[in-house]
Motif scaffolding. Structure first.
Motif, PDB file in Angstrom:
ATOM      1  N   ILE B  14       0.854  -1.185   0.000  1.00 17.99           N
ATOM      2  CA  ILE B  14       0.000   0.000   0.000  1.00 17.99           C
ATOM      3  C   ILE B  14       0.889   1.234   0.000  1.00 17.99           C
ATOM      4  O   ILE B  14       1.751   1.391   0.868  1.00 17.99           O
ATOM      5  N   GLY B  15       0.683   2.069  -1.000  1.00 22.27           N
ATOM      6  CA  GLY B  15       1.404   3.331  -1.077  1.00 22.27           C
ATOM      7  C   GLY B  15       0.467   4.454  -0.675  1.00 22.27           C
ATOM      8  O   GLY B  15      -0.759   4.347  -0.833  1.00 22.27           O
ATOM      9  N   ALA B  16       1.027   5.509  -0.156  1.00 24.26           N
ATOM     10  CA  ALA B  16       0.199   6.661   0.211  1.00 24.26           C
ATOM     11  C   ALA B  16       1.017   7.915  -0.038  1.00 24.26           C
ATOM     12  O   ALA B  16       2.225   7.918   0.198  1.00 24.26           O
ATOM     13  N   PHE B  17       0.349   8.942  -0.538  1.00 19.81           N
ATOM     14  CA  PHE B  17       1.054  10.221  -0.605  1.00 19.81           C
ATOM     15  C   PHE B  17       0.205  11.311   0.022  1.00 19.81           C
ATOM     16  O   PHE B  17      -1.030  11.250   0.054  1.00 19.81           O
ATOM     17  N   MET B  18       0.901  12.291   0.558  1.00 29.09           N
ATOM     18  CA  MET B  18       0.255  13.350   1.331  1.00 29.09           C
ATOM     19  C   MET B  18       1.212  14.522   1.450  1.00 29.09           C
ATOM     20  O   MET B  18       2.416  14.383   1.197  1.00 29.09           O
ATOM     21  N   LYS B  19       0.654  15.650   1.838  1.00 33.80           N
ATOM     22  CA  LYS B  19       1.508  16.815   2.085  1.00 33.80           C
ATOM     23  C   LYS B  19       1.985  16.794   3.542  1.00 33.80           C
ATOM     24  O   LYS B  19       3.148  17.039   3.825  1.00 33.80           O
ATOM     25  N   ASP B  20       1.044  16.501   4.430  1.00 39.05           N
ATOM     26  CA  ASP B  20       1.337  16.535   5.862  1.00 39.05           C
ATOM     27  C   ASP B  20       1.813  15.146   6.314  1.00 39.05           C
ATOM     28  O   ASP B  20       1.000  14.252   6.541  1.00 39.05           O
ATOM     29  N   GLU B  79     -11.981  -5.273  -2.637  1.00 38.70           N
ATOM     30  CA  GLU B  79     -12.407  -5.045  -1.245  1.00 38.70           C
ATOM     31  C   GLU B  79     -11.383  -4.176  -0.509  1.00 38.70           C
ATOM     32  O   GLU B  79     -11.726  -3.257   0.248  1.00 38.70           O
ATOM     33  N   ILE B  80     -10.107  -4.417  -0.781  1.00 39.97           N
ATOM     34  CA  ILE B  80      -9.037  -3.644  -0.123  1.00 39.97           C
ATOM     35  C   ILE B  80      -9.068  -2.196  -0.621  1.00 39.97           C
ATOM     36  O   ILE B  80      -8.901  -1.255   0.171  1.00 39.97           O
ATOM     37  N   LYS B  81      -9.316  -2.010  -1.904  1.00 38.82           N
ATOM     38  CA  LYS B  81      -9.407  -0.652  -2.459  1.00 38.82           C
ATOM     39  C   LYS B  81     -10.572   0.108  -1.812  1.00 38.82           C
ATOM     40  O   LYS B  81     -10.445   1.292  -1.473  1.00 38.82           O
ATOM     41  N   LEU B  82     -11.694  -0.572  -1.624  1.00 36.57           N
ATOM     42  CA  LEU B  82     -12.835   0.100  -0.995  1.00 36.57           C
ATOM     43  C   LEU B  82     -12.501   0.477   0.448  1.00 36.57           C
ATOM     44  O   LEU B  82     -12.884   1.550   0.930  1.00 36.57           O
ATOM     45  N   PHE B  83     -11.747  -0.394   1.111  1.00 35.74           N
ATOM     46  CA  PHE B  83     -11.352  -0.064   2.485  1.00 35.74           C
ATOM     47  C   PHE B  83     -10.415   1.154   2.505  1.00 35.74           C
ATOM     48  O   PHE B  83     -10.611   2.078   3.295  1.00 35.74           O
ATOM     49  N   THR B  84      -9.412   1.157   1.637  1.00 37.64           N
ATOM     50  CA  THR B  84      -8.469   2.289   1.669  1.00 37.64           C
ATOM     51  C   THR B  84      -9.176   3.584   1.227  1.00 37.64           C
ATOM     52  O   THR B  84      -8.841   4.664   1.715  1.00 37.64           O
ATOM     53  N   ASN B  85     -10.181   3.459   0.360  1.00 37.47           N
ATOM     54  CA  ASN B  85     -10.979   4.649   0.010  1.00 37.47           C
ATOM     55  C   ASN B  85     -11.688   5.189   1.249  1.00 37.47           C
ATOM     56  O   ASN B  85     -11.781   6.406   1.439  1.00 37.47           O
ATOM     57  N   SER B  86     -12.174   4.281   2.089  1.00 37.97           N
ATOM     58  CA  SER B  86     -12.873   4.736   3.300  1.00 37.97           C
ATOM     59  C   SER B  86     -11.885   5.410   4.257  1.00 37.97           C
ATOM     60  O   SER B  86     -12.232   6.370   4.937  1.00 37.97           O
ATOM     61  N   VAL B  87     -10.645   4.917   4.280  1.00 37.22           N
ATOM     62  CA  VAL B  87      -9.621   5.568   5.114  1.00 37.22           C
ATOM     63  C   VAL B  87      -9.335   6.970   4.556  1.00 37.22           C
ATOM     64  O   VAL B  87      -9.293   7.947   5.307  1.00 37.22           O
ATOM     65  N   ASN B 100      -3.818  10.298  -0.401  1.00 37.14           N
ATOM     66  CA  ASN B 100      -4.208   9.427  -1.500  1.00 37.14           C
ATOM     67  C   ASN B 100      -3.561   8.073  -1.225  1.00 37.14           C
ATOM     68  O   ASN B 100      -2.343   7.996  -1.049  1.00 37.14           O
ATOM     69  N   ILE B 101      -4.393   7.043  -1.158  1.00 37.91           N
ATOM     70  CA  ILE B 101      -3.871   5.713  -0.808  1.00 37.91           C
ATOM     71  C   ILE B 101      -4.055   4.773  -2.001  1.00 37.91           C
ATOM     72  O   ILE B 101      -5.158   4.660  -2.538  1.00 37.91           O
TER      73      ILE B 101
END
Lengths: 57, 179
Positions: B14-20, B79-87, B100-101
């Motif tokens: 799982i990759g994630a990008f963010m400013k903070d 299912e995992i994509k839907l979960f990370t969308n909820s996060v 963005n996950i």
């Protein structure tokens, strides 16, 4: 040898997400902040908090 | 005739990008609660290949990736994509995403990302989610394809993924001997 040093550039401590260092024997990655050592087995570091060992003083 | 076979379990990444960057720990805790411990986490890598996300997420943006110890069935990706969308939604502020996950999985042959966006090369895998074949493993290395996002072609990211693949192969030996 170079490969092990490359690990420092592509991994962080799973606990504090901070930098890690190769130990002198080059068989473990040390997090100074968490005082944990993550063993390297067959060129693969075991980056699991539960399997890390405390760094001996 | 080819006979249908169950695919091998895959490595969840799982990759994630963010400013903070300070958001990461909270996001990561939610992922660990859901998927178990990560066994490799990348350092922060710059996410400066596109300005597409700037109006929504600001700049500069930073990416980090984590590989999870527990192997997953490949069909769990929607299912995992839907979960990370909820996060992601949980971190929305004034209708703007702050993170963005991107979940995906690795097999010995490929690295696949989940996306909600249809495109010519993407295959529908159910529940509104498409699979994006992001990298293929050939001649001893991961290689990009014409549509691969440049952040997945970053040298440090490719080295990280190579290491994850080596760990995954060891995991697979353990998985096979436990069967």
């Amino acid at each position: 040898m170079a490969f092990k040093k490359e690990l420092l550039d592509i991994l962080v401590c799973p606990k504090c997400k901070g930098p890690i260092y190769l130990n002198e024997a080059e068989d473990g990655l040390i997090c100074n902040k968490c005082k944990l050592i993550y063993e390297i087995k067959d060129d693969i570091p075991i980056m699991l908090i539960d399997e890390a060992k405390p760094v001996s003083e | 005739m080819s006979s249908p076979r169950e695919p091998k379990p895959s490595k969840l990444l799982i990759g994630a990008f963010m400013k903070d960057k300070s958001l990461f720990q909270d996001i990561f805790s939610r992922l660990v609660d859901q998927f178990g411990p990560a066994d490799m986490i990348s350092p922060w890598l710059p996410f400066d290949y596109t300005s597409y996300y700037e109006p929504e997420m600001g700049a500069p943006l930073y990416r980090r990736a984590a590989a999870f110890k527990q192997l997953i069935a490949q069909e769990r990706l929607p299912e995992i994509k839907l979960f990370t969308n909820s996060v992601e939604s949980g971190f929305t502020e004034s209708k703007k995403r702050r993170v963005n996950i991107d979940p995906g999985y690795m097999t010995p042959e490929r690295f696949v990302l989940a996306t909600g966006k249809n495109f010519t090369h993407r295959i529908y895998i159910g529940r509104g989610v498409y699979a994006d074949l992001t990298l293929v493993y050939q001649r001893g290395a991961f290689e990009g394809l014409p549509w691969t996002y440049p952040d997945y072609l970053n040298e440090r990211m490719l080295k990280f993924l190579y290491l994850v693949r080596n760990k995954y192969r060891i995991d697979m030996k353990g998985h096979a001997s436990a069967q």
